[in-house]
Enzyme design. Structure first.
Site, mmCIF file in Angstrom:
data_model
loop_
_atom_site.group_PDB
_atom_site.id
_atom_site.type_symbol
_atom_site.label_atom_id
_atom_site.label_comp_id
_atom_site.label_asym_id
_atom_site.label_seq_id
_atom_site.Cartn_x
_atom_site.Cartn_y
_atom_site.Cartn_z
ATOM 1 N N HIS A 8 161.485 49.574 82.737
ATOM 2 C CA HIS A 8 159.700 48.428 83.364
ATOM 3 C C HIS A 8 159.357 49.774 84.658
ATOM 4 O O HIS A 8 160.175 49.530 85.285
ATOM 5 C CB HIS A 8 160.741 47.206 83.877
ATOM 6 C CG HIS A 8 159.855 46.294 83.380
ATOM 7 N ND1 HIS A 8 158.394 45.786 84.562
ATOM 8 C CD2 HIS A 8 159.025 45.118 82.829
ATOM 9 C CE1 HIS A 8 158.120 44.780 84.556
ATOM 10 N NE2 HIS A 8 158.083 45.013 83.594
ATOM 11 N N ASP B 22 162.396 41.683 76.839
ATOM 12 C CA ASP B 22 162.592 42.266 75.493
ATOM 13 C C ASP B 22 163.704 41.596 75.489
ATOM 14 O O ASP B 22 163.995 42.017 73.683
ATOM 15 C CB ASP B 22 161.400 42.983 74.775
ATOM 16 C CG ASP B 22 160.577 42.700 75.444
ATOM 17 O OD1 ASP B 22 159.536 43.509 75.974
ATOM 18 O OD2 ASP B 22 159.791 41.904 74.463
HETATM 19 C C1 SDX Z 1 156.987 44.446 78.561
HETATM 20 O O1 SDX Z 1 154.226 45.327 82.609
HETATM 21 C C2 SDX Z 1 154.776 45.075 82.231
HETATM 22 O O2 SDX Z 1 155.412 43.382 83.233
HETATM 23 C C3 SDX Z 1 155.262 44.234 81.642
HETATM 24 C C4 SDX Z 1 156.124 43.173 80.617
HETATM 25 C C5 SDX Z 1 155.481 42.042 81.141
HETATM 26 O O3 SDX Z 1 155.638 41.032 81.304
HETATM 27 O O4 SDX Z 1 154.205 42.113 80.756
HETATM 28 O O5 SDX Z 1 156.691 43.160 81.174
HETATM 29 C C6 SDX Z 1 156.517 43.599 79.533
HETATM 30 O O6 SDX Z 1 156.311 45.317 78.787
HETATM 31 C C7 SDX Z 1 158.210 44.769 78.831
HETATM 32 C C8 SDX Z 1 158.821 46.286 78.676
HETATM 33 C C9 SDX Z 1 158.859 46.761 77.287
HETATM 34 N N1 SDX Z 1 158.719 47.884 76.545
HETATM 35 C C10 SDX Z 1 160.240 48.222 75.849
HETATM 36 O O7 SDX Z 1 161.276 48.193 76.036
HETATM 37 C C11 SDX Z 1 159.769 50.132 75.872
HETATM 38 C C12 SDX Z 1 161.070 51.408 76.255
HETATM 39 N N2 SDX Z 1 160.795 50.733 77.971
HETATM 40 C C13 SDX Z 1 160.226 51.978 77.940
HETATM 41 O O8 SDX Z 1 159.315 52.929 76.623
HETATM 42 C C14 SDX Z 1 159.650 52.643 79.441
HETATM 43 O O9 SDX Z 1 160.235 51.984 80.220
HETATM 44 C C15 SDX Z 1 158.456 51.381 80.321
HETATM 45 C C16 SDX Z 1 157.509 51.803 78.495
HETATM 46 C C17 SDX Z 1 158.867 49.673 79.714
HETATM 47 C C18 SDX Z 1 158.275 51.931 80.929
HETATM 48 O O10 SDX Z 1 157.730 53.256 81.270
HETATM 49 P P1 SDX Z 1 157.439 53.629 82.648
HETATM 50 O O11 SDX Z 1 157.721 53.349 84.012
HETATM 51 O O12 SDX Z 1 155.560 54.696 82.254
HETATM 52 O O13 SDX Z 1 158.474 54.981 82.965
HETATM 53 P P2 SDX Z 1 158.622 56.336 82.516
HETATM 54 O O14 SDX Z 1 158.590 56.537 80.793
HETATM 55 O O15 SDX Z 1 157.417 57.635 83.635
HETATM 56 O O16 SDX Z 1 160.115 56.211 82.251
HETATM 57 C C19 SDX Z 1 160.604 57.291 83.793
HETATM 58 C C20 SDX Z 1 162.344 57.551 83.322
HETATM 59 C C21 SDX Z 1 162.506 59.238 82.087
HETATM 60 O O17 SDX Z 1 162.901 59.817 82.191
HETATM 61 P P3 SDX Z 1 162.470 61.620 83.044
HETATM 62 O O18 SDX Z 1 160.963 61.833 82.125
HETATM 63 O O19 SDX Z 1 162.631 60.537 84.441
HETATM 64 O O20 SDX Z 1 163.590 62.377 82.138
HETATM 65 O O21 SDX Z 1 162.823 56.796 82.515
HETATM 66 C C22 SDX Z 1 163.119 57.798 80.891
HETATM 67 C C23 SDX Z 1 161.982 58.283 80.418
HETATM 68 O O22 SDX Z 1 162.467 58.897 79.815
HETATM 69 N N3 SDX Z 1 163.054 56.308 80.491
HETATM 70 C C24 SDX Z 1 163.483 55.388 79.510
HETATM 71 C C25 SDX Z 1 163.070 54.679 78.992
HETATM 72 N N4 SDX Z 1 162.527 53.790 79.841
HETATM 73 C C26 SDX Z 1 162.644 54.465 80.671
HETATM 74 N N5 SDX Z 1 164.997 56.292 78.807
HETATM 75 C C27 SDX Z 1 165.597 56.017 78.080
HETATM 76 N N6 SDX Z 1 165.098 54.668 77.199
HETATM 77 C C28 SDX Z 1 164.436 53.984 77.657
HETATM 78 N N7 SDX Z 1 163.976 52.703 77.736
#
Ligand code: SDX
Length: 429
Positions: free
Chosen positions: A306, A364
């Site tokens: 998140h 989720d």
């Molecule tokens: C919702 O914003 C809100 O409030 C949203 C929400 C709401 O109520 O409105 O809470 C609802 O959208 C919840 C999130 C649902 N999405 C997912 O579950 C999809 C999977 N999660 C990711 O795609 C990600 O965690 C996000 C999009 C939710 C957040 O992305 P960020 O904050 O931009 O973080 P990032 O992509 O920069 O990740 C940071 C690191 C990265 O690794 P490094 O480059 O540092 O090595 O964490 C890793 C990412 O690769 N990472 C994950 C991961 N999420 C982040 N690696 C594996 N699996 C994951 N799910």
């Protein structure tokens, strides 16, 4: 109290910017005069460090894993409140008295039907269209059916449009579901509460009424409450940006629905259940954990991570408890998907990749297990999220429209394209 100031030094010049303080949470540096003073923009794609507005609706402390609706903790509202009471709280800022809640419930109930012509609008879609595609189209089309509540300068019309959106989203969502399964639309009933009415419209058929189980209705109501609002997330920011141009509320909410559909946002609940099913068994979890950590593999653990929560999403905790209750009520013992979800969570939370990046289950991760057990297909999961989030979108939109400092949102950019150059005739190229 002396005003706090942030100093920016550029070469031999120093610029002062006021630091503004909210009621709780991080202070902000007011950089509205930055470009005028320095000729520079800030640079923050993804808005990781940017407050795009001030608001008094929802507060999130990502480190503590805390979520407050108008100051009330989500776990207390989940346990003691109801979705329409939370709607009132988000819209008007205070918990309603019994009389106020009864009046609000009656008002919403009396707006649950949609214009009969909308039934014909649905007929233009293919039956196999994704329900979110239908929702995006139908919600936007509401401006064509309820044109008498689109003047955003009229507080009365804003109020009517708000109630219409909150009241009609479940009806439209149920119609999208019925249309996708080839069953006739079911009209709302005024004798049912919000969640029960929605379940009735989804699962009743002309040949047989759906007997709404109070426990399942309570679980549905709770899921609506958990998804009601969440500060300036992507879809809410989309609604605010759309509203900043004075677009009508139906168009703004349709924009929010479109944004929510993305699997990185509200579409994650559908993607998470599909992922859990793809994993299938506890034995295959290590293979998928490895893929999630592999930078060359686009696979991510859906329902994990998140932008704001760097601790457990408080909604996920309630969702996990609700999943167990619903599965017990429905007698779905040892649901393999729930077993995989719990083991996946346990393994991930011990793995340094996830621990180092503070990746926890989010709202989720478990919701799809509950919705599937109740009887919804995965394609409806994000639709339910949109139904629940409508009150949050509307509350944030109303707050923005009423803000005397409202300005159209118009970000700038860091330009990397070609400097000015002369046009060349095609023969000279
Ligand atoms: C919702 O914003 C809100 O409030 C949203 C929400 C709401 O109520 O409105 O809470 C609802 O959208 C919840 C999130 C649902 N999405 C997912 O579950 C999809 C999977 N999660 C990711 O795609 C990600 O965690 C996000 C999009 C939710 C957040 O992305 P960020 O904050 O931009 O973080 P990032 O992509 O920069 O990740 C940071 C690191 C990265 O690794 P490094 O480059 O540092 O090595 O964490 C890793 C990412 O690769 N990472 C994950 C991961 N999420 C982040 N690696 C594996 N699996 C994951 N799910």
């Amino acid at each position: 109290m002396t005003e706090k100031v942030a100093k920016l030094t550029l070469g031999d010049q120093t610029f002062d910017f006021p630091v503004l303080q909210g009621s709780v949470g991080p202070d902000v540096i007011d950089i509205r005069s930055l470009y005028a003073k320095t000729g520079l923009f800030t640079y923050d794609p993804g808005f990781t460090s940017t407050a795009a507005c001030d608001s008094s609706i929802t507060y999130i402390d990502g480190d503590k894993g805390e979520l407050l609706y108008r100051g009330y903790p989500i776990d207390q509202l989940a346990e003691k409140s109801s979705y329409t009471e939370v709607c009132y709280l988000l819209l008007y800022g205070e918990l309603p008295t019994k009389a106020q809640l009864a009046e609000f419930d009656d008002l919403v109930t009396r707006h649950t039907m949609v214009h009969e012509q909308m039934h014909y609008f649905f007929r233009g879609f293919r039956r196999d269209a994704h329900p979110m595609a239908v929702m995006t189209g139908v919600v936007g089309a509401m401006a064509a059916f309820y044109h008498d509540s689109t003047d955003i300068t009229d507080p009365q019309q804003r109020e009517i449009a708000s109630i219409r959106m909150i009241a009609k989203m479940p009806t439209i969502a149920a119609m999208a579901y019925k249309y996708s399964v080839g069953q006739p639309f079911v009209y709302p009933r005024n004798d049912l509460d919000y969640a029960s009415n929605f379940l009735h419209m989804c699962f009743s058929v002309p040949a047989e009424q759906y007997e709404v189980s109070p426990e399942i209705a309570r679980a549905m109501d709770l899921i609506f409450t958990l998804h009601a609002d969440h500060e300036q997330n992507a879809s809410t920011s989309t609604v605010r940006l759309s509203g900043s141009s004075d677009a009508n509320p139906f168009a703004c909410i349709a924009a929010g629905v479109a944004c929510l559909w993305g699997p990185a946002h509200g579409g994650a609940n559908e993607a998470a259940l599909n992922m859990l099913r793809q994993i299938g068994t506890v034995e295959r979890i290590p293979e998928f954990i490895a893929r999630a950590k592999d930078k060359n593999d686009p696979f991510r653990l859906m329902g994990f991570g998140h932008r704001v929560y760097k601790n457990y999403d408080p909604r996920a905790k309630v969702m996990q408890e609700t999943a167990k209750k619903v599965l017990d009520i429905l007698g779905v013992e040892n649901n393999p998907t729930l077993q995989v979800a719990k083991e996946l969570e346990r393994i991930a939370l011990e793995d340094e990749y996830f621990v180092d990046r503070k990746l926890y289950p989010n709202v989720d991760f478990y919701s799809g297990i509950i919705l599937n057990a109740i009887g919804f297909p995965t394609s409806m999961f994000t639709v339910l999220f949109a139904v629940a989030r409508t009150v949050g979108w509307i509350a944030q939109w109303k707050e923005m429209i009423a803000d005397p400092q409202k300005k159209i949102g118009r970000p700038r950019q860091l330009y990397n394209g070609s400097p000015a150059r002369e046009y060349q005739s095609i023969d000279a190229r």
